[in-house]
Design a protein around this motif. Structure first.
Motif, mmCIF file in Angstrom:
data_model
loop_
_atom_site.group_PDB
_atom_site.id
_atom_site.type_symbol
_atom_site.label_atom_id
_atom_site.label_comp_id
_atom_site.label_asym_id
_atom_site.label_seq_id
_atom_site.Cartn_x
_atom_site.Cartn_y
_atom_site.Cartn_z
ATOM 1 N N UNK A 152 0.964 -1.129 -0.087
ATOM 2 C CA UNK A 152 0.001 -0.070 -0.053
ATOM 3 C C UNK A 152 0.871 1.276 -0.068
ATOM 4 N N UNK A 153 0.700 2.360 -0.867
ATOM 5 C CA UNK A 153 1.279 3.558 -0.848
ATOM 6 C C UNK A 153 0.864 4.215 0.299
ATOM 7 N N UNK A 154 1.702 5.101 0.791
ATOM 8 C CA UNK A 154 1.291 6.006 2.106
ATOM 9 C C UNK A 154 0.132 6.697 1.897
ATOM 10 N N UNK A 155 -0.232 7.408 0.512
ATOM 11 C CA UNK A 155 -1.257 8.271 0.522
ATOM 12 C C UNK A 155 -2.427 7.368 0.131
ATOM 13 N N UNK A 156 -2.409 6.055 0.137
ATOM 14 C CA UNK A 156 -3.515 5.470 -0.050
ATOM 15 C C UNK A 156 -4.190 5.102 1.381
ATOM 16 N N UNK A 157 -3.524 5.051 2.331
ATOM 17 C CA UNK A 157 -3.939 4.749 3.771
ATOM 18 C C UNK A 157 -5.056 5.296 4.344
ATOM 19 N N UNK A 158 -5.274 6.544 4.269
ATOM 20 C CA UNK A 158 -6.561 7.353 4.606
ATOM 21 C C UNK A 158 -7.530 6.857 3.837
ATOM 22 N N UNK A 159 -7.463 6.815 2.578
ATOM 23 C CA UNK A 159 -8.751 6.289 1.491
ATOM 24 C C UNK A 159 -9.172 4.923 1.826
ATOM 25 N N UNK A 160 -7.999 4.121 2.450
ATOM 26 C CA UNK A 160 -8.477 2.662 2.664
ATOM 27 C C UNK A 160 -9.229 2.384 3.928
ATOM 28 N N UNK A 161 -8.947 3.399 4.810
ATOM 29 C CA UNK A 161 -9.420 3.384 6.175
ATOM 30 C C UNK A 161 -10.657 3.927 6.260
ATOM 31 N N UNK A 162 -11.009 4.708 5.174
ATOM 32 C CA UNK A 162 -12.442 5.276 5.372
ATOM 33 C C UNK A 162 -13.455 4.252 5.164
ATOM 34 N N UNK A 163 -13.207 3.026 4.628
ATOM 35 C CA UNK A 163 -14.326 2.308 4.741
ATOM 36 C C UNK A 163 -14.652 1.698 5.845
ATOM 37 N N UNK A 164 -13.709 1.804 6.644
ATOM 38 C CA UNK A 164 -13.951 1.056 8.385
ATOM 39 C C UNK A 164 -14.928 2.145 9.124
ATOM 40 N N UNK A 165 -15.276 3.211 8.631
ATOM 41 C CA UNK A 165 -15.782 4.332 9.413
ATOM 42 C C UNK A 165 -17.273 4.037 9.130
ATOM 43 N N UNK A 166 -18.068 3.879 10.041
ATOM 44 C CA UNK A 166 -19.473 3.610 9.651
ATOM 45 C C UNK A 166 -20.277 4.910 9.645
ATOM 46 N N UNK A 167 -20.974 4.967 8.688
ATOM 47 C CA UNK A 167 -21.619 6.145 8.436
ATOM 48 C C UNK A 167 -22.986 6.415 9.595
ATOM 49 N N UNK A 168 -23.070 7.548 10.134
ATOM 50 C CA UNK A 168 -23.948 7.442 11.264
ATOM 51 C C UNK A 168 -25.481 8.136 10.792
ATOM 52 N N UNK A 169 -25.411 8.591 9.539
ATOM 53 C CA UNK A 169 -26.519 9.430 9.053
ATOM 54 C C UNK A 169 -27.357 8.608 8.543
#
Length: 130
Positions: free
Chosen positions: A113-130
């Motif tokens: 994984x490239x270091x710039x991809x990490x935040x994007x790949x983590x976003x799927x693990x944050x559950x949307x509350x709305x």
């Protein structure tokens, strides 16, 4: 010519010192702070953006130690702590992370994984509350 410049600058210093002295002398007194009552509790500041704790997926919850919520900034920090602790950065290309089994579960099975991809790949693990 140098003495002329020195005279001009010297006068500026004198004028600035005089202006500073009068400004501090005419400065209004600071208002006394409101006395806080001993039982009063101030509400905490509302966290927004990447600092706001959000619910996470069960996979990421296991990775961070069971916490049900975490901010995006803190999650990225945890990922980097794990990468540094286990020396997972590619030595020949420091902008690349070689994933172990734990990181592969977080990053969709990717080997690297490239270091710039990490935040994007983590976003799927944050559950949307709305």
């Amino acid at each position: 010519m140098a003495t002329t410049a020195w005279r001009a600058l010297g006068k500026c210093r004198v004028l600035m010192n005089a202006a500073t002295a009068t400004a501090t002398a005419t400065k209004p007194a600071a208002k006394p702070a409101a006395a806080a009552t001993p039982g009063a509790v101030t509400p905490p500041a509302q966290l927004k953006g990447i600092l706001k704790p959000m619910p996470v997926s069960p996979i990421f919850k296991d990775f961070i130690g069971g916490a049900p919520e975490i901010s995006r900034a803190h999650a990225t920090k945890k990922i980097w702590e794990y990468i540094k602790l286990h020396k997972l950065q590619n030595p020949s290309n420091r902008r690349e992370v070689v994933c172990d089994q734990k990181l592969k579960t977080l990053f969709n099975g990717k080997e690297t994984v490239g270091i710039m991809e990490i935040a994007g790949l983590l976003s799927q693990h944050f559950v949307k509350t709305r």
